[in-house]
Scaffold this motif. Sequence first.
Motif, PDB file in Angstrom:
ATOM      1  N   GLN A  43      43.025  23.263 -41.766  1.00  0.00           N
ATOM      2  CA  GLN A  43      43.544  23.838 -40.509  1.00  0.00           C
ATOM      3  C   GLN A  43      42.376  24.096 -39.558  1.00  0.00           C
ATOM      4  OE1 GLN A  43      45.170  27.623 -42.071  1.00  0.00           O
ATOM      5  NE2 GLN A  43      43.504  28.651 -40.981  1.00  0.00           N
ATOM      6  N   ASN A  86      43.142  26.035 -49.756  1.00  0.00           N
ATOM      7  CA  ASN A  86      44.553  26.306 -49.468  1.00  0.00           C
ATOM      8  C   ASN A  86      45.405  25.090 -49.852  1.00  0.00           C
ATOM      9  OD1 ASN A  86      47.059  26.848 -48.397  1.00  0.00           O
ATOM     10  ND2 ASN A  86      46.248  27.807 -46.537  1.00  0.00           N
ATOM     11  N   ASP A 101      37.355  25.129 -54.103  1.00  0.00           N
ATOM     12  CA  ASP A 101      36.788  26.408 -53.670  1.00  0.00           C
ATOM     13  C   ASP A 101      35.290  26.178 -53.449  1.00  0.00           C
ATOM     14  OD1 ASP A 101      35.733  28.907 -53.310  1.00  0.00           O
ATOM     15  OD2 ASP A 101      36.731  29.815 -55.049  1.00  0.00           O
ATOM     16  N   VAL A 102      34.849  26.276 -52.199  1.00  0.00           N
ATOM     17  CA  VAL A 102      33.449  25.949 -51.885  1.00  0.00           C
ATOM     18  C   VAL A 102      32.450  26.951 -52.465  1.00  0.00           C
ATOM     19  CG1 VAL A 102      33.845  24.583 -49.789  1.00  0.00           C
ATOM     20  CG2 VAL A 102      33.684  27.080 -49.613  1.00  0.00           C
ATOM     21  N   ASN A 134      32.227  23.257 -43.112  1.00  0.00           N
ATOM     22  CA  ASN A 134      33.013  23.998 -42.109  1.00  0.00           C
ATOM     23  C   ASN A 134      33.729  25.217 -42.691  1.00  0.00           C
ATOM     24  OD1 ASN A 134      34.939  24.224 -39.603  1.00  0.00           O
ATOM     25  ND2 ASN A 134      36.276  23.950 -41.381  1.00  0.00           N
ATOM     26  N   ILE A 159      36.151  34.523 -41.218  1.00  0.00           N
ATOM     27  CA  ILE A 159      35.571  35.464 -40.261  1.00  0.00           C
ATOM     28  C   ILE A 159      35.935  36.889 -40.688  1.00  0.00           C
ATOM     29  CG2 ILE A 159      35.526  36.177 -37.838  1.00  0.00           C
ATOM     30  CD1 ILE A 159      36.254  33.241 -37.146  1.00  0.00           C
ATOM     31  N   SER A 163      27.792  29.672 -35.843  1.00  0.00           N
ATOM     32  CA  SER A 163      28.534  30.471 -34.859  1.00  0.00           C
ATOM     33  C   SER A 163      27.541  31.130 -33.920  1.00  0.00           C
ATOM     34  CB  SER A 163      29.340  31.563 -35.583  1.00  0.00           C
ATOM     35  OG  SER A 163      29.815  32.514 -34.650  1.00  0.00           O
ATOM     36  N   TYR A 221      29.111  38.634 -41.391  1.00  0.00           N
ATOM     37  CA  TYR A 221      29.364  37.302 -40.823  1.00  0.00           C
ATOM     38  C   TYR A 221      28.153  36.819 -40.026  1.00  0.00           C
ATOM     39  CZ  TYR A 221      31.902  33.658 -38.203  1.00  0.00           C
ATOM     40  OH  TYR A 221      32.317  32.475 -37.649  1.00  0.00           O
ATOM     41  N   LYS A 231      25.765  33.605 -40.845  1.00  0.00           N
ATOM     42  CA  LYS A 231      25.577  32.470 -39.923  1.00  0.00           C
ATOM     43  C   LYS A 231      24.094  32.331 -39.529  1.00  0.00           C
ATOM     44  CE  LYS A 231      29.866  30.980 -39.729  1.00  0.00           C
ATOM     45  NZ  LYS A 231      30.274  29.699 -40.320  1.00  0.00           N
ATOM     46  N   PRO A 270      29.764  27.169 -32.585  1.00  0.00           N
ATOM     47  CA  PRO A 270      30.840  27.408 -31.616  1.00  0.00           C
ATOM     48  C   PRO A 270      30.805  28.843 -31.092  1.00  0.00           C
ATOM     49  CG  PRO A 270      31.695  26.490 -33.692  1.00  0.00           C
ATOM     50  CD  PRO A 270      30.283  26.939 -33.937  1.00  0.00           C
ATOM     51  N   GLY A 271      31.269  28.984 -29.857  1.00  0.00           N
ATOM     52  CA  GLY A 271      31.560  30.304 -29.302  1.00  0.00           C
ATOM     53  C   GLY A 271      33.001  30.627 -29.651  1.00  0.00           C
ATOM     54  N   THR A 300      41.478  28.476 -31.486  1.00  0.00           N
ATOM     55  CA  THR A 300      42.253  28.108 -32.684  1.00  0.00           C
ATOM     56  C   THR A 300      43.354  29.148 -32.894  1.00  0.00           C
ATOM     57  OG1 THR A 300      40.715  29.386 -34.015  1.00  0.00           O
ATOM     58  CG2 THR A 300      40.298  27.031 -33.892  1.00  0.00           C
ATOM     59  N   THR A 310      41.844  32.441 -33.999  1.00  0.00           N
ATOM     60  CA  THR A 310      41.224  33.233 -32.922  1.00  0.00           C
ATOM     61  C   THR A 310      42.310  33.952 -32.131  1.00  0.00           C
ATOM     62  OG1 THR A 310      39.459  31.611 -32.684  1.00  0.00           O
ATOM     63  CG2 THR A 310      39.772  33.099 -30.842  1.00  0.00           C
TER      64      THR A 310
END
Length: 246
Positions: free
Chosen positions: A15, A38, A55-56, A82, A86, A143, A155, A159, A185-186, A190, A193
Amino acid sequence: MKLEQAKILVTGGAQGLGYAIATHLQSCGAFVIIADCNAEALKNLPSTFELHALDVTSPEQAQRIAKHIVAEHGHIDVLVNNAGVIFSEPFVNIMNPQNMMHDYQRFSDSLKVNLDSVFIMTSAVVEQMVLKRTKGVIINISSISAHGNEGQTAYSAAKAGVNAMTATWAKELGRYGIRCNAVAPGFIGTDSTKKSLSEPILKHIMSNTPLRRLGEPYEVAKAVACLIENDFINGAILPVDGGLVI
Ligand code: NAD
């Protein structure tokens, strides 16, 4: 590196930004493998992708998928780290001693999924790249929070660590023909967000952004493609934030 026919593993691709990245790279002709924890969300994805539950944060699972892809497809050209979660947790909460252990646990959990996982996945994939002498590319999704962000101690620390690993691997792995870059990314529009931030906060963010809007997931995806394609970019942390961190 040409995107056409490139074998690309995207973590957390079920996603959000990961899915947008996977879709864009596939539209450029890449063979895209999506790995995500997921399993339900994976079931709804198009069968044009190769899909894996993963599962990373598990070194065993990371080793297994890297070996599986090489056994099935010969080698891995690109890893896009990726997957992430958050977490927000005001630091002032620790002033209440009862919260201390709870917050420390959340801090550790956040580092595990946002920082350790990047080390775990990259180690497993780079081992295979070096064994197969593949001129590969690692792309880390960082991020703007790496610069520090209110309410995001863990977080932001994770990052910032991702940025430091990106620079370190760019230096260390270049001699093997492996490049490492990051996209930062800012605020991107999504679903997560839009769900996690209230309307007034979103308006405030947009008014502080020189371009006066949120980013689109495809704009992050195009930055990933650019960093894969350009063979002389190594160690870059590319902001995709409408100018927010200037
Ligand atoms: P999202 O929550 O929509 O998607 C994250 C995906 O990662 C999900 O599919 C989830 O199942 C997967 N995932 C989570 N933990 C996992 C694990 N342990 N193993 C495997 N998969 C796992 O999030 P998103 O907004 O698309 O964010 C994607 C990445 O972009 C994250 O690294 C995030 O930190 C970064 N980012 C996002 C924004 C934004 O505005 N959305 C901004 C800056 C950075």
